[in-house]
Design an enzyme around this catalytic site. Structure first.
Site, short mmCIF file in Angstrom:
data_model
loop_
_atom_site.label_atom_id
_atom_site.label_comp_id
_atom_site.label_asym_id
_atom_site.label_seq_id
_atom_site.Cartn_x
_atom_site.Cartn_y
_atom_site.Cartn_z
N LYS A 1 18.29 79.61 45.31
CA LYS A 1 19.31 79.64 44.26
C LYS A 1 20.61 80.23 44.80
O LYS A 1 21.70 79.71 44.56
CB LYS A 1 18.82 80.47 43.07
N ARG B 1 26.31 79.36 46.34
CA ARG B 1 27.40 79.57 47.30
C ARG B 1 27.85 78.26 47.92
O ARG B 1 29.05 78.03 48.11
CB ARG B 1 26.93 80.55 48.41
N SER C 1 26.46 94.98 41.38
CA SER C 1 26.05 93.65 41.82
C SER C 1 26.85 93.25 43.05
O SER C 1 28.08 93.35 43.06
CB SER C 1 26.29 92.61 40.72
N SER C 2 26.16 92.76 44.07
CA SER C 2 26.84 92.26 45.27
C SER C 2 27.59 90.97 44.97
O SER C 2 28.46 90.55 45.75
CB SER C 2 25.83 92.03 46.40
N GLN C 3 27.26 90.31 43.84
CA GLN C 3 27.94 89.06 43.49
C GLN C 3 29.44 89.26 43.27
O GLN C 3 30.23 88.34 43.48
CB GLN C 3 27.30 88.43 42.25
N ASP D 1 15.47 92.02 43.96
CA ASP D 1 14.93 90.91 43.18
C ASP D 1 13.42 90.79 43.34
O ASP D 1 12.75 90.15 42.52
CB ASP D 1 15.60 89.58 43.57
N LYS E 1 20.00 93.08 35.17
CA LYS E 1 19.70 91.69 35.54
C LYS E 1 19.49 90.90 34.24
O LYS E 1 20.03 91.25 33.20
CB LYS E 1 18.48 91.65 36.44
N ARG F 1 14.85 95.07 34.12
CA ARG F 1 13.59 94.73 34.79
C ARG F 1 12.70 95.94 35.03
O ARG F 1 11.47 95.81 35.03
CB ARG F 1 13.87 94.00 36.11
#
EC number: 2.5.1.19
Length: 411
Positions: free
Chosen positions: A10, A15, A155-157, A297, A324, A328
């Site tokens: 994913k 990306r 978040s690294s996003q 994750d 998330k 979680r």
């Protein structure tokens, strides 16, 4: 050697879609993931005016270095965090008015550090309801570039989105990062940018991204390492079961493959070759304390098999898993307690004590695909488990239940 075919990553698919859309020319993505998240990303690109041709085993994207073809667009990001964070960033590099919204679940997830950074770069961006959350509207007029400070501790996003944006700015981008979680995901981003012709210079937590754009390429998507964790865990909890995942080996980009090292520490046999990874259950599963900040994750996967260990399993530095698809940490704790397992949690940790889970419980999924897939591993040794929303696996792996039911038996 029993091999399991895992769908494409994913993270890599999202990306690659951004990079292909931003590149000069037509890119081909080989073996992309077909799931709700990635289909939502591709649909979002189409709404922004990019051409995306999709077949069963390859997607073609006509890149537009100048930004979206549409002057106005309304994009629904579904449940996808990569869609919800990457597409507004891509749109900012163009010229037009673009509105983004998402599911109630995604609306709850934070965007604030990213949108603050975009505003600091001069992007005209407005959150319509809660500050730092979807829905939002971007009035795009291109991005000049310059220097920006970013907190990516949630978040690294956020960092990935800005890194991907860098080559589309007029003068390039210098990103100073004050905190970073899930660092291996940033390594994926840098490697993929390199494949599309951009080299990022890095000095500690300062990233220098040159202007000049991307060049189109053909890019093969490797299997999803987070998804593979459920199959590797299935081998670890079953004496004599051996599972091999082709396409994920020592050359893999994804940090989540390091989950197999946790299984090795617990007593499983692990073999990582160049182009595949194999895990065998030995009948031994030891307790351990492990920092999973970089592979968070896979925290639910470990939590779901922890009751079968011979000693306590303590997972540390995973506070980011609380923001998330659901919280979680608490979701895992809640379900383990429903199974009669003793659990304690802290702000960024969970400790699980050994104990045979009680059969026949219903797992509360909280609409989170990873909770379902993790507790499917528990169900291998706990009869009668059911889920209140088994279908939420469509987010990343629509065929998960069928694939798990077809697991090779123990040898």
């Amino acid at each position: 050697m029993p091999a399991v075919d895992i769908p494409g990553s994913k993270s890599l698919t999202a990306r690659a879609l951004f990079l292909a859309a931003a590149a000069d020319g037509v890119s081909t993505l080989v073996r992309p993931l077909h799931s709700d998240d990635t289909e939502g990303f591709a649909e979002g690109l189409t709404r922004l005016g990019y051409r995306v041709g999709r077949s069963a085993d390859a997607w073609q994207v006509d890149g537009r270095p100048q930004g979206p073809a549409a002057a106005e667009a309304d994009v629904f990001c579904r449940d996808g965090a990569t869609t919800a964070r990457f597409l507004p960033t891509l749109a900012a590099a163009g010229h037009g008015t673009y509105r983004f919204d998402a599911s109630p679940q995604m609306r709850r997830r934070p965007l604030g550090p990213l949108t603050r950074a975009l505003r600091d770069l001069g992007v005209d961006l407005r959150h319509e309801e809660a500050e730092g959350h979807h829905p939002l509207t971007v009035h795009a007029a291109g991005v000049e570039g310059g220097e920006v400070v970013l907190d990516a501790g949630e978040s690294s996003q956020y960092l990935t989105a800005l890194l991907l944006l860098g080559p589309l700015t007029r003068t390039g981008l210098r990103i100073r990062v004050t905190d970073l979680v899930s660092a291996p995901y940033v390594e994926i981003t840098l490697a993929m940018m390199r494949a599309f012709g951009v080299e990022v210079a890095r000095d500690g937590l300062v990233y220098d991204v040159p202007a000049g754009g991307y060049r189109a390429t053909t890019y093969a998507i490797e299997p999803d390492a987070s998804t593979a964790s459920y199959f590797f865990a299935a081998a670890a909890v079953t004496p004599g079961r051996e599972i091999t995942v082709p396409g994920l080996g020592s050359g893999a980009l994804q940090g989540d493959l390091r989950f197999v090292e946790v299984l090795r520490r617990m007593g499983a046999e692990v073999e990582v070759a160049e182009d595949r990874t194999t895990v065998r259950g030995t009948g031994e599963l030891r307790g351990l304390t492990v920092n999973m900040r970089d592979i968070s994750d896979t925290m639910p996967t470990l939590a779901a098999i922890a009751p079968f260990a011979s000693g306590p399993v303590r997972i540390e530095d995973v506070g980011n898993t609380r923001v998330k698809e659901c919280d979680r940490l608490e979701a895992c704790a809640d379900n383990l307690r429903r199974l009669g397992v003793r659990v304690s949690t802290g702000p960024d940790r969970i400790e699980i004590h050994p104990g045979e889970p009680a059969p026949g419980a219903e797992i509360r999924t909280f609409g989170d695909h990873r909770i379902v897939m993790s507790f499917a591993v528990t169900a291998l040794r706990t009869p009668g488990l059911t889920y209140d929303d088994p279908g939420c696996v469509r987010k990343t792996f629509p065929g998960f239940h069928e694939a798990f039911a077809a697991l090779p038996a123990a040898g």
